[in-house]
Design a protein around this motif. Structure first.
Motif, PDB file in Angstrom:
ATOM      1  N   HIS A   1      44.019  50.475  84.386  1.00  0.00           N
ATOM      2  CA  HIS A   1      44.738  51.754  84.416  1.00  0.00           C
ATOM      3  C   HIS A   1      44.823  52.301  82.985  1.00  0.00           C
ATOM      4  O   HIS A   1      44.995  51.534  82.036  1.00  0.00           O
ATOM      5  N   ALA A   2      44.679  53.629  82.865  1.00  0.00           N
ATOM      6  CA  ALA A   2      44.805  54.288  81.564  1.00  0.00           C
ATOM      7  C   ALA A   2      45.976  55.260  81.596  1.00  0.00           C
ATOM      8  O   ALA A   2      46.063  56.105  82.505  1.00  0.00           O
ATOM      9  N   VAL A   3      46.878  55.129  80.618  1.00  0.00           N
ATOM     10  CA  VAL A   3      47.976  56.078  80.452  1.00  0.00           C
ATOM     11  C   VAL A   3      47.577  57.037  79.333  1.00  0.00           C
ATOM     12  O   VAL A   3      47.415  56.629  78.180  1.00  0.00           O
ATOM     13  N   LEU A   4      47.381  58.308  79.680  1.00  0.00           N
ATOM     14  CA  LEU A   4      46.933  59.327  78.732  1.00  0.00           C
ATOM     15  C   LEU A   4      48.147  60.115  78.254  1.00  0.00           C
ATOM     16  O   LEU A   4      48.942  60.606  79.061  1.00  0.00           O
ATOM     17  N   TYR A   5      48.285  60.256  76.948  1.00  0.00           N
ATOM     18  CA  TYR A   5      49.460  60.922  76.387  1.00  0.00           C
ATOM     19  C   TYR A   5      49.041  61.699  75.139  1.00  0.00           C
ATOM     20  O   TYR A   5      47.903  61.630  74.671  1.00  0.00           O
TER      21      TYR A   5
ATOM     22  N   MET B   1      41.267  64.331  77.060  1.00  0.00           N
ATOM     23  CA  MET B   1      40.966  62.999  77.589  1.00  0.00           C
ATOM     24  C   MET B   1      40.900  63.024  79.111  1.00  0.00           C
ATOM     25  O   MET B   1      40.011  62.405  79.717  1.00  0.00           O
ATOM     26  N   LEU B   2      41.821  63.739  79.738  1.00  0.00           N
ATOM     27  CA  LEU B   2      41.844  63.833  81.195  1.00  0.00           C
ATOM     28  C   LEU B   2      40.534  64.414  81.724  1.00  0.00           C
ATOM     29  O   LEU B   2      39.970  63.928  82.710  1.00  0.00           O
ATOM     30  N   SER B   3      40.028  65.442  81.067  1.00  0.00           N
ATOM     31  CA  SER B   3      38.775  66.073  81.479  1.00  0.00           C
ATOM     32  C   SER B   3      37.617  65.073  81.431  1.00  0.00           C
ATOM     33  O   SER B   3      36.832  64.967  82.384  1.00  0.00           O
ATOM     34  N   SER B   4      37.531  64.312  80.335  1.00  0.00           N
ATOM     35  CA  SER B   4      36.470  63.306  80.212  1.00  0.00           C
ATOM     36  C   SER B   4      36.649  62.203  81.244  1.00  0.00           C
ATOM     37  O   SER B   4      35.663  61.688  81.802  1.00  0.00           O
TER      38      SER B   4
ATOM     39  N   CYS C   1      47.967  42.703  80.696  1.00  0.00           N
ATOM     40  CA  CYS C   1      48.216  43.129  79.308  1.00  0.00           C
ATOM     41  C   CYS C   1      48.495  44.619  79.253  1.00  0.00           C
ATOM     42  O   CYS C   1      48.009  45.392  80.092  1.00  0.00           O
ATOM     43  N   VAL C   2      49.266  45.016  78.251  1.00  0.00           N
ATOM     44  CA  VAL C   2      49.383  46.426  77.859  1.00  0.00           C
ATOM     45  C   VAL C   2      48.768  46.540  76.470  1.00  0.00           C
ATOM     46  O   VAL C   2      49.229  45.890  75.526  1.00  0.00           O
ATOM     47  N   LEU C   3      47.717  47.344  76.367  1.00  0.00           N
ATOM     48  CA  LEU C   3      46.979  47.498  75.109  1.00  0.00           C
ATOM     49  C   LEU C   3      47.175  48.899  74.551  1.00  0.00           C
ATOM     50  O   LEU C   3      46.820  49.894  75.195  1.00  0.00           O
ATOM     51  N   LEU C   4      47.752  48.983  73.357  1.00  0.00           N
ATOM     52  CA  LEU C   4      47.786  50.248  72.617  1.00  0.00           C
ATOM     53  C   LEU C   4      46.527  50.305  71.763  1.00  0.00           C
ATOM     54  O   LEU C   4      46.396  49.603  70.767  1.00  0.00           O
ATOM     55  N   SER C   5      45.562  51.124  72.203  1.00  0.00           N
ATOM     56  CA  SER C   5      44.346  51.358  71.420  1.00  0.00           C
ATOM     57  C   SER C   5      43.951  52.799  71.653  1.00  0.00           C
ATOM     58  O   SER C   5      43.097  53.109  72.473  1.00  0.00           O
ATOM     59  N   PRO C   6      44.549  53.747  70.925  1.00  0.00           N
ATOM     60  CA  PRO C   6      44.612  55.151  71.350  1.00  0.00           C
ATOM     61  C   PRO C   6      43.315  55.956  71.274  1.00  0.00           C
ATOM     62  O   PRO C   6      43.231  57.036  71.858  1.00  0.00           O
ATOM     63  N   ALA C   7      42.309  55.484  70.516  1.00  0.00           N
ATOM     64  CA  ALA C   7      41.071  56.252  70.315  1.00  0.00           C
ATOM     65  C   ALA C   7      41.371  57.637  69.742  1.00  0.00           C
ATOM     66  O   ALA C   7      40.610  58.579  69.953  1.00  0.00           O
ATOM     67  N   SER C   8      42.458  57.751  69.010  1.00  0.00           N
ATOM     68  CA  SER C   8      42.922  59.036  68.483  1.00  0.00           C
ATOM     69  C   SER C   8      43.758  58.807  67.235  1.00  0.00           C
ATOM     70  O   SER C   8      44.329  57.724  67.042  1.00  0.00           O
ATOM     71  N   ALA C   9      43.846  59.836  66.416  1.00  0.00           N
ATOM     72  CA  ALA C   9      44.762  59.787  65.274  1.00  0.00           C
ATOM     73  C   ALA C   9      46.203  59.851  65.775  1.00  0.00           C
ATOM     74  O   ALA C   9      46.465  60.114  66.950  1.00  0.00           O
ATOM     75  N   SER C  10      47.132  59.631  64.871  1.00  0.00           N
ATOM     76  CA  SER C  10      48.550  59.509  65.251  1.00  0.00           C
ATOM     77  C   SER C  10      49.385  60.708  64.823  1.00  0.00           C
ATOM     78  O   SER C  10      50.581  60.750  65.103  1.00  0.00           O
ATOM     79  N   PHE C  11      48.758  61.708  64.177  1.00  0.00           N
ATOM     80  CA  PHE C  11      49.539  62.697  63.442  1.00  0.00           C
ATOM     81  C   PHE C  11      50.194  63.767  64.312  1.00  0.00           C
ATOM     82  O   PHE C  11      50.827  64.678  63.779  1.00  0.00           O
TER      83      PHE C  11
ATOM     84  N   GLY D   1      45.526  58.215  73.515  1.00  0.00           N
ATOM     85  CA  GLY D   1      45.908  59.582  73.186  1.00  0.00           C
ATOM     86  C   GLY D   1      46.546  59.724  71.820  1.00  0.00           C
ATOM     87  O   GLY D   1      46.815  58.750  71.121  1.00  0.00           O
ATOM     88  N   GLY D   2      46.783  60.968  71.447  1.00  0.00           N
ATOM     89  CA  GLY D   2      47.357  61.290  70.143  1.00  0.00           C
ATOM     90  C   GLY D   2      46.771  62.577  69.614  1.00  0.00           C
ATOM     91  O   GLY D   2      46.603  63.553  70.350  1.00  0.00           O
ATOM     92  N   LYS D   3      46.400  62.570  68.347  1.00  0.00           N
ATOM     93  CA  LYS D   3      45.824  63.739  67.682  1.00  0.00           C
ATOM     94  C   LYS D   3      44.303  63.684  67.804  1.00  0.00           C
ATOM     95  O   LYS D   3      43.675  62.689  67.443  1.00  0.00           O
ATOM     96  N   ASP D   4      43.713  64.762  68.304  1.00  0.00           N
ATOM     97  CA  ASP D   4      42.259  64.793  68.506  1.00  0.00           C
ATOM     98  C   ASP D   4      41.531  64.802  67.165  1.00  0.00           C
ATOM     99  O   ASP D   4      41.969  65.431  66.205  1.00  0.00           O
ATOM    100  N   LYS D   5      40.403  64.078  67.105  1.00  0.00           N
ATOM    101  CA  LYS D   5      39.595  64.012  65.884  1.00  0.00           C
ATOM    102  C   LYS D   5      38.240  64.693  66.052  1.00  0.00           C
ATOM    103  O   LYS D   5      37.365  64.559  65.202  1.00  0.00           O
ATOM    104  N   GLY D   6      38.068  65.402  67.164  1.00  0.00           N
ATOM    105  CA  GLY D   6      36.913  66.273  67.285  1.00  0.00           C
ATOM    106  C   GLY D   6      35.709  65.701  67.987  1.00  0.00           C
ATOM    107  O   GLY D   6      34.619  66.253  67.892  1.00  0.00           O
TER     108      GLY D   6
END
Length: 454
Positions: free
Chosen positions: A372-376, A383-386, A417-427, A349-354
């Motif tokens: 497990h996925a933590v969506l934020y 992301m939840l919809s997808s 493991c806990v993996l931070l790989s957000p698939a999103s921008a950070s802004f 999660g983070g800033k959507d890039k379209g």
């Protein structure tokens, strides 16, 4: 370009904007500076530039600056369809960027790398190989310092290894590196570039202007990139992790280029097929430059990766925390997931890039190491919809990044493991992926300190 005879408006006083303004002021140009986001750091930079002779533009005298200035120097952070560049274009005035200015005056041999993913790693590999082979080389552009800072520092015997983003390519027209590398092209930044056709065109600009004496190093495994061989006059050198081709490829477990063996794939210290691709791109560059084969192989075997890209932070309580904050699109995140060898809780999660996240969650629903996925973040509901549409039902939802990290910590068990790989921008919460990754690492360090203080 005769600097003393023209007025320049530098828009966006970030690192590249500040460097552009100082470059122009040092050459006697009349420089106007403007930024519509006045943070503490930007205000300080503006004060220093004004003290050096620049003229600050405000929203009140913005229109007058557009009227009197001859050239707009646009920050990569400002889209080309922003009202400011649109106003310049309507008046038939020049628009350029810091990277374009640098490319005109750099004396060093330029090696430019673009692509959706793998840019920073490939640039880092090339820079290390050049340095280890006794060459004078710097990393610049979208990673490292702005390229324009090296105009006076580098000579004809030096190398400038430049990471070029699609944002920078919006204002690039005259860049003709000796070697251009395109790592891959997948969906990214569509909130800015609108569609894949525009995005592909921007990436292709890196090879479209090459001459017959220059080289285009292209990923044969990526159909979009492979097709760009038809768009350049440069000499094409392909690299492939899947096919045995004339170029750089994997042959019987060895990384080779035109029959020359550089190292065994198993000797790479960074894992994953994506890093084999990055190494092959680097080997293609090294082969073009006729660098020592053994020295290149040794250098690549010692390469330890880049910060914020599938970087192990620590193991706390039997849980391994991995920082892939640089994974800002679905393709990068899928590559990180494929590198996981243990059950994994992922932070997304983070800033959507379209773009559509269904590709990511379809892959998770088909089976992966992600349990497990933590969506934020700002795009959590998209992301939840997808996630639901793809049938992946092992998820949690929260708002803020720090809360998401704490939730992932509570879910992960020993041996996972806990993996931070957000698939999103950070802004939405941070100034960039580096700040987000540093925040993650600091929190993990806090977990570790808390264990030892008990």
């Amino acid at each position: 370009m005769y600097f003393k005879g023209q007025k320049f408006l530098v828009a966006g006083i970030s690192k590249s904007g500040e460097s552009s303004a100082r470059f122009l002021l040092a050459r006697g140009a009349e420089v106007y500076i403007y930024d519509d986001v006045m943070s503490g750091n930007i205000e300080k930079t503006c004060r220093l530039l004004v003290a050096s002779g620049a003229k600050e533009v405000t929203t009140e005298n913005y229109s007058e600056a557009v009227r009197v200035c001859d050239v707009l120097v646009l920050s990569p952070g400002i889209p080309i369809d922003n009202p400011l560049p649109v106003a310049f274009r309507r008046l038939g005035k020049a628009i350029t960027g810091e990277e374009e200015l640098a490319s005109r005056y750099l004396r060093a041999t330029q090696i430019a790398v673009t692509g959706t993913n793998g840019k920073t790693t490939t640039v880092s590999m090339i820079n290390k190989v050049l340095s280890d082979c006794g060459k004078s080389s710097v990393m610049c552009g979208n990673c490292g310092d702005p390229s324009i800072n090296y105009v006076e520092k580098l000579s004809f015997d030096d190398f400038a290894v430049m990471e070029i983003s699609s944002f920078q390519l919006e204002t690039l027209s005259g860049l003709r590196p000796h070697i251009s590398v395109i790592t891959n092209i997948t969906e990214d930044h569509l909130n800015r570039h609108y569609n894949m056709e525009n995005y592909i065109y921007l990436k292709s600009k890196l090879v479209r202007s090459l001459r017959e004496s220059e080289y285009a190093v292209l990923n044969y495994d990526d159909e979009r990139v492979r097709a760009l061989a038809q768009s350049t006059k440069g000499r094409v050198v392909f690299f492939s992790a899947h096919e045995k081709i004339e170029g750089a490829c994997v042959d019987n477990g060895e990384l080779t280029c035109f029959g020359r063996t550089y190292l065994k794939a198993g000797d790479l210290s960074v894992g994953g097929e994506h890093n084999i691709c990055n190494a092959l791109a680097c080997i293609a560059v090294a082969d073009i430059l006729a660098l020592n084969v053994q020295a290149v192989g040794k250098s690549l075997s010692e390469f330890r990766g880049v910060r914020h890209r599938i970087e192990q932070v620590a193991e706390v309580g039997g849980v391994t925390y991995i920082n892939d904050s640089k994974g800002t699109n679905t393709d990068a995140t899928l590559k990180a997931i494929n590198c996981m060898t243990r059950p994994t809780v992922i932070l997304l999660g983070g800033k959507d890039k379209g773009y559509d996240y269904s590709v990511l969650f379809d892959e998770l629903s088909r089976g992966s190491r992600v349990i497990h996925a933590v969506l934020y973040g700002e795009n959590r509901y998209k992301m939840l919809s997808s996630c639901i549409k793809s049938g992946y039902m092992s998820f949690s939802l929260c708002t803020k990044f720090r809360d998401a990290v704490m939730l992932a910590k509570s879910i992960a068990c020993e041996g996972q493991c806990v993996l931070l790989s957000p698939a999103s921008a950070s802004f939405d919460e941070f100034g960039g992926y580096e700040e987000r990754g540093d925040c993650f690492a600091d929190m993990v360090q806090g977990f570790e300190n808390a264990r030892f203080s008990v």
